[in-house]
Design a protein around this motif. Structure first.
Motif, short mmCIF file in Angstrom:
data_model
loop_
_atom_site.label_atom_id
_atom_site.label_comp_id
_atom_site.label_asym_id
_atom_site.label_seq_id
_atom_site.Cartn_x
_atom_site.Cartn_y
_atom_site.Cartn_z
N GLY A 1 48.33 26.59 57.86
CA GLY A 1 48.28 25.54 58.01
C GLY A 1 47.29 25.12 57.13
N LEU A 2 47.21 23.07 57.10
CA LEU A 2 46.69 22.59 55.24
C LEU A 2 45.18 22.04 56.42
CD1 LEU A 2 47.56 20.93 53.10
CD2 LEU A 2 47.91 18.67 54.68
N TYR A 3 44.17 23.94 55.86
CA TYR A 3 43.44 24.47 55.97
C TYR A 3 42.48 23.53 55.64
CZ TYR A 3 42.50 28.39 54.01
OH TYR A 3 42.50 29.20 52.81
N ARG A 4 42.15 23.45 53.82
CA ARG A 4 41.25 22.95 53.58
C ARG A 4 41.35 21.69 53.30
NH1 ARG A 4 40.70 28.54 50.10
NH2 ARG A 4 39.83 30.06 51.63
N ASP A 5 40.82 20.96 52.44
CA ASP A 5 40.73 19.38 51.74
C ASP A 5 41.33 19.59 50.55
OD1 ASP A 5 38.35 18.43 53.69
OD2 ASP A 5 37.03 19.18 51.66
N VAL A 6 42.31 17.67 50.47
CA VAL A 6 43.43 17.36 49.88
C VAL A 6 42.88 16.21 49.67
CG1 VAL A 6 45.95 16.27 49.67
CG2 VAL A 6 45.17 18.39 50.95
N TYR A 7 43.71 15.46 48.27
CA TYR A 7 42.70 14.48 47.30
C TYR A 7 43.70 14.42 46.63
CZ TYR A 7 38.63 17.04 48.11
OH TYR A 7 37.55 17.61 48.37
N LEU A 8 44.12 12.66 46.92
CA LEU A 8 44.74 12.14 45.96
C LEU A 8 43.79 11.81 44.44
CD1 LEU A 8 47.18 10.13 45.01
CD2 LEU A 8 45.93 8.50 46.22
N VAL A 9 44.93 11.86 43.02
CA VAL A 9 43.21 12.25 41.93
C VAL A 9 44.24 11.15 41.55
CG1 VAL A 9 42.21 13.34 40.12
CG2 VAL A 9 42.50 14.43 42.26
N GLU A 10 43.52 9.72 40.46
CA GLU A 10 44.57 9.14 39.65
C GLU A 10 43.38 9.82 37.92
OE1 GLU A 10 45.51 5.68 40.32
OE2 GLU A 10 45.86 5.36 41.77
N THR A 11 43.39 9.51 36.73
CA THR A 11 43.36 9.74 35.94
C THR A 11 43.67 8.91 34.41
OG1 THR A 11 44.50 11.29 34.72
CG2 THR A 11 42.77 12.42 36.25
N ALA A 12 43.14 8.97 33.69
CA ALA A 12 43.42 7.85 32.44
C ALA A 12 45.40 9.00 31.65
CB ALA A 12 42.76 7.39 31.20
N PRO A 13 45.06 8.30 30.56
CA PRO A 13 46.20 9.76 30.11
C PRO A 13 45.51 11.11 28.99
CG PRO A 13 47.74 7.11 29.99
CD PRO A 13 45.81 7.67 30.64
N LEU A 14 43.93 10.02 28.66
CA LEU A 14 43.16 11.08 28.07
C LEU A 14 42.38 11.70 29.00
CD1 LEU A 14 42.54 12.00 25.33
CD2 LEU A 14 40.25 10.43 25.06
N HIS A 15 42.46 12.65 29.32
CA HIS A 15 41.58 13.33 30.52
C HIS A 15 41.19 15.38 30.99
CE1 HIS A 15 45.20 15.56 33.09
NE2 HIS A 15 45.96 14.53 31.76
N VAL A 16 40.13 15.06 31.03
CA VAL A 16 39.76 16.76 31.80
C VAL A 16 41.17 17.32 32.52
CG1 VAL A 16 38.16 17.96 32.25
CG2 VAL A 16 37.77 16.23 31.27
N THR A 17 41.78 18.28 32.52
CA THR A 17 42.58 18.83 32.75
C THR A 17 41.86 19.96 34.07
OG1 THR A 17 41.74 21.06 31.11
CG2 THR A 17 44.21 19.58 31.01
N PHE A 18 42.80 20.08 35.07
CA PHE A 18 41.79 20.81 36.25
C PHE A 18 41.92 22.24 36.26
CE2 PHE A 18 44.98 17.94 37.85
CZ PHE A 18 44.14 17.30 39.30
N PRO A 19 40.56 23.04 36.68
CA PRO A 19 40.18 24.22 35.62
C PRO A 19 41.24 25.96 35.82
CG PRO A 19 39.04 23.35 37.66
CD PRO A 19 39.48 22.38 37.01
N TRP A 20 41.88 25.27 37.11
CA TRP A 20 42.64 27.10 37.13
C TRP A 20 44.42 26.60 36.64
CZ3 TRP A 20 40.80 23.75 41.15
CH2 TRP A 20 41.21 22.33 41.24
N GLU A 21 44.33 25.60 35.92
CA GLU A 21 46.10 25.80 34.47
C GLU A 21 46.33 26.70 34.32
OE1 GLU A 21 47.19 21.50 33.65
OE2 GLU A 21 45.52 20.95 34.49
N ASP A 22 45.21 27.01 33.46
CA ASP A 22 45.38 27.85 32.04
C ASP A 22 44.26 28.16 31.42
OD1 ASP A 22 44.56 26.42 29.86
OD2 ASP A 22 46.20 25.38 29.85
N PHE A 23 43.80 29.86 31.34
CA PHE A 23 42.97 30.07 30.37
C PHE A 23 41.61 29.20 30.10
CE2 PHE A 23 40.07 32.41 27.20
CZ PHE A 23 39.47 33.29 28.47
N TYR A 24 42.45 28.00 28.85
CA TYR A 24 41.44 26.87 28.31
C TYR A 24 40.93 25.78 29.39
CZ TYR A 24 41.31 29.89 24.20
OH TYR A 24 40.93 31.49 23.50
N ALA A 25 41.25 25.77 30.50
CA ALA A 25 41.37 24.63 31.23
C ALA A 25 40.22 24.43 31.59
CB ALA A 25 42.60 24.68 32.11
N GLY A 26 39.55 22.83 31.70
CA GLY A 26 38.43 22.03 33.21
C GLY A 26 37.03 22.80 32.05
N VAL A 27 36.36 22.18 32.65
CA VAL A 27 35.02 22.81 32.12
C VAL A 27 34.09 24.03 32.42
CG1 VAL A 27 32.16 21.97 31.86
CG2 VAL A 27 34.86 20.28 32.11
#
Length: 890
Positions: free
Chosen positions: A199-225
């Motif tokens: 099932g859909l057993y953990r939280d889900v979020y709707l996220v909106e950002t500006a075109p200039l934004h911090v990336t999601f951390p799991w996207e690639d090696f350098y992503a996120g904070v």
């Protein structure tokens, strides 16, 4: 604690918003931290980022994997309305009588369809759906169009960029969450000693950002904070803090980006600011690498005192704040010693804890955040200081709880013995990397699994997680009965120790990642520094198709049962039951009216002496009045009425979507019914507003006083004065103000000294300054300070000459002999409200306690100068003032 030169009327104090401070501090970057009507706490930046929890209002259908349930205009009104976390199907304690083996070929091997309307803002720039986890292959459609598929696995986070699929206003989302067997998605193809629920057993979020934004951390090696502490010095109380942040520009124009990183202490005070700029091309990412430190008043994170800082990351497009995210920071050092074992902040700590599966009765993996927290709170109350997340990455809420409570974490990727094909191994590595990227900023994590459970170390996994995070150790995940093993390339030999490790060489560091926490094992591990810790199997009973599970209850093992009941010993004796006791476990938590939050209810029987009756054939019938329901109730075998397990009959009480008073009633024939009540609270889907805490970005100026030629303390402002003259300095900080030093009488003498050496912290400040000899003392006048509250800290140390041939001002110092002037032992500080004093230190070396300091707090209410007067408490000896710190206060 100040002297106002002319009386001022009392008016309410006013503190300037922190963005005015930034305007003055970073003149090259016009920072405007906007404060709108969003009710964000004081000082928290309002940005274009929004994060809305999609917990409620999902329409659910079980099965039909090939149906066209994704079309936008589908009538789903006859589907079941659910909240998440959600499992495809509730299960009884006997796994619904299913006789699957450990490969789980049929149980919950189905798909779930979830549909929901989402509300997108009127001018969306970037729109994402963020998932903390779903079992186990997820397809997404928006407005009838297929967006993509996530197929790495069910235990790690992912997101979809839906910007090109949505319009302002209402949009239709459809999900197919597929838990069927997938041989290339670990832990399939199995076997595995735990049930992989659905099932859909953990939280889900709707996220909106500006075109200039911090990336999601799991996207690639350098992503996120990514926040690290390259050095931590527990002895001297300082730490280096490095922050790597990747910002993406998805605009069609280049962006002048400023990145402001602030480290904030528990009280909300900013203790470190880092600011950098970069021009980011259209469609490009830029990774900022920032480094600073906390040099004083450092608070360390430990199991006994889990002190947490926050790292607030603010992105500016020109002078406008467009993005803001926060991450935890716990400053701690970890090390290994052959003599003392595991060292946390330089002190030996014996690790003693348990493994934890995320299973709960009836709901399986679909555990609300509050129960993740409760599990770790129970660990803490039992004296445990480490948890192993067996055998997969677990919920963000669990890691948050461990950070907050001071519980160490050993986390690993989803496996159990088996090894699959090449695609399987690729997904396992991806899952491990996502695990690290998602949880790398949690100070509680000290070990990543570097192997496959039971099978031992796997170089590919070890090197992958070491590449992602070189700051933590890896564990080898061995079991003795699968062959003679060692730590291999991993840092730690983590083994299953149920009866003594026979093949351990004793030349490597060992953690019993599974074992028995009996007195003899605990004593053995406590007596050997190479045996770092004992993590018992297991904290709670968990669902499994293991052959030795009870035929009526397939929740196996555990020092506690699946309901988290830690009852009396099984051989405890008592009299006949005479009374029922009902408890709703609300310790340390609230109950959210979100349709999925759960509070545990426990009914216990006691005898005439108040002893808990450990065993009985009695059953308890639960009823609920108010906005809540009993999970399973009459539809699930054994859920209600409830039999006793370890001295308690437990029920899961789920809050509805309406806040209010919930009354739980427990009944059993022959006993007086008992009731207990709790109030659920309104759920706020705005997760930024719900979690944001105040930020007090208070400016501080530090002034190092002396004559031209002094060695100025790094990052301090020099004040060069001339002897026997009033001295004044204009400071641009805090909007600009002036400080003047004046003798109290015409007889006063001032001598300003440059470049004398004093050993100790801030020795350059204390090695020179101004010495004032005047029976009337002297005063510091502050003029032009904005209205508000301030704290002034002054430093008083009389240096002694230790000049040598390397001192450029050596001959002048000998001529002046200023260090031979008799100095005051005690300096009186006179203010309008209070008289205080400070003991002045002296010599070539600062004492361990530091120099003499006086702290004076005052409030500026008008335009008149504020003065503080200093005088020899015993006569007219010299008073040294080496420097001062002036800081805004709340």
């Amino acid at each position: 604690m100040f002297e106002v030169l002319s009386p001022q009327p009392k008016v309410p104090s006013m503190r300037r918003p922190s963005h005015f401070y930034l305007l003055s501090l970073f003149a090259f970057c016009s920072v405007n931290l906007a404060f709108g009507d969003s009710n964000l706490p004081d000082g928290f930046p309002e940005s274009d980022r929004s994060k809305t929890s999609l917990t409620t209002s999902w329409m659910f259908h079980l099965g039909d994997p090939n149906a066209a349930f994704h079309i936008a205009d589908l009538d789903d009104s006859v589907w079941e309305e659910v909240s998440i976390p959600h499992t495809l199907k509730l299960t009884d304690l006997n796994l619904d009588g299913c006789d699957d083996d450990k490969t789980q070929p049929t149980f919950h091997r189905d798909v779930g369809w979830y549909r929901r309307t989402i509300e997108v803002s009127q001018n969306p720039d970037k729109v994402f759906l963020e998932f903390e986890g779903a079992h186990q292959v997820t397809d997404l459609w928006v407005n009838g169009k297929h967006v993509g598929q996530h197929s790495i696995g069910g235990y790690t986070p992912f997101h979809f960029d839906i910007t090109g699929f949505v319009e302002p206003g209402e949009n239709q989302v459809a999900l197919r969450v597929d838990n069927r067997r997938h041989d290339d998605v670990p832990p399939d193809p199995g076997p595995f000693d735990y049930v992989k629920f659905s099932g859909l057993y953990r939280d889900v979020y709707l996220v909106e950002t500006a075109p200039l934004h911090v990336t999601f951390p799991w996207e690639d090696f350098y992503a996120g904070v990514f926040v690290t502490t390259p050095t931590v010095d527990p002895l001297n109380g300082n730490a280096t803090i490095a922050v790597r942040t990747t910002v993406r520009n998805e605009d069609q124009q280049p962006k002048q980006c400023s990145l402001l990183t602030r480290v904030i202490d528990r009280a909300g005070i900013v203790v470190l600011r880092l600011l950098d700029q970069a021009s980011i091309k259209p469609g490009a990412d830029h990774t900022f690498n920032q480094c600073g430190g906390i040099e004083e008043n450092l608070h360390l994170w430990s199991c006994d005192d889990p002190y947490l800082y926050r790292v607030n990351t603010t992105v500016l497009d020109g002078d406008a704040v467009v993005d803001c995210v926060e991450n935890p920071l716990g400053v701690r050092s970890i090390a290994l010693s052959k003599e003392e074992g595991f060292l946390l902040n330089g002190k030996p700590v014996q690790m003693l804890g348990a493994n934890r599966h995320q299973h709960y009765p009836y709901i399986g993996d679909a555990v609300p955040n509050s129960l993740h927290f409760k599990d770790m709170l129970q660990f803490k109350q039992q004296g445990k200081n480490i948890v192993r997340t067996a055998h997969y990455p677990q919920d963000n809420a669990l890691l948050d709880a461990c950070d907050e409570l001071g519980i160490l974490v050993y986390e690993e990727a989803p496996t159990w013995i088996s090894i699959g094909n090449d695609a399987w191994f690729d997904n396992l590595e991806k899952a491990a990397r996502r695990m690290v990227r998602n949880h790398r900023n949690h100070p509680s994590v000290i070990v990543w699994g570097g192997g496959i459970n039971h099978r031992g170390y796997v170089p590919r996994l070890h090197y992958a997680v070491k590449q992602e995070d070189p700051t933590r150790w890896t564990g080898s995940n061995n079991s003795e009965w699968t062959g003679i093993q060692n730590s291999g390339v991993c840092d730690l030999f983590t083994n299953m120790d149920y009866g003594g490790i026979n093949d351990w060489s004793g030349n490597e560091y060992l953690i019993a990642m599974e074992g028995k926490a009996n007195p003899s094992s605990i004593e053995k591990y406590a007596s050997d520094p190479l045996r770092l810790g004992l993590i018992s199997w297991t904290a709670h009973a968990y669902y499994t198709f293991h052959i030795d599970a009870d035929n009526w209850n397939r929740m196996r093992s555990g020092s506690m049962d699946g309901f988290r009941n830690q009852g009396p010993p099984r051989d405890a004796t008592s009299g006949d039951p005479v009374e029922m006791k009902l408890n709703l476990d609300m310790d340390g938590r609230s109950l959210q009216a979100d349709g999925s939050d759960i509070v545990m209810a426990y009914t216990r029987f006691v005898d005439g002496d108040g002893n808990i009756v450990p065993k009985s054939d009695l059953k308890v019938q639960y009823t609920v009045a108010g906005p809540a329901s009993i999970v399973g109730d009459k539809t699930l075998k054994g859920a209600n009425p409830v039999s006793l397990s370890r001295g308690a009959a437990a029920a899961l009480i789920r809050a509805s979507l309406t806040p209010g008073t919930i009354t739980v009633r427990a009944e059993c024939p022959g006993f007086k019914p008992v009731e207990a009540s709790v109030k659920s609270v309104r759920f706020n889907p705005n997760r930024i507003l719900a979690t944001a805490r105040p930020i007090y970005d208070l400016e501080r100026v530090r002034v190092d006083m002396g004559e031209v030629g002094q060695l100025v303390q790094f990052d301090w402002t020099p004040w060069f004065g001339e002897s026997n003259k009033d001295a004044s300095i204009d400071l641009p900080n805090m909007g600009g103000f002036n400080v003047t030093l004046r003798c109290g009488s015409e007889e006063g003498i001032t001598r300003w000294l440059g470049e004398m050496n004093v050993k100790g912290y801030h020795g350059f400040v204390m090695g020179e300054g101004v010495c004032v000899v005047d029976p009337a003392g002297f005063k510091l006048e502050f003029e032009g300070l904005a209205k508000g509250r301030y704290s002034l800290k002054t430093f008083h140390h009389a240096p002694s000459s230790n000049t040598n041939s390397m001192d450029p001002n050596r001959e002048r110092l000998k001529t002046l002999n200023i260090y031979q002037i008799p100095v005051a032992h005690s300096v009186a500080v006179h203010t309008v409200d209070v008289d205080t004093s400070v003991e002045m230190t002296n010599g070539k070396q600062l004492p361990d306690s530091g120099p003499g300091t006086a702290v004076i707090e005052f409030e500026v209410r008008g335009d008149a100068p504020v003065a503080v007067r200093f005088q020899d408490a015993d006569g007219a000896n010299g008073i040294w003032l080496n420097g001062f710190e002036l800081q805004e206060t709340r």
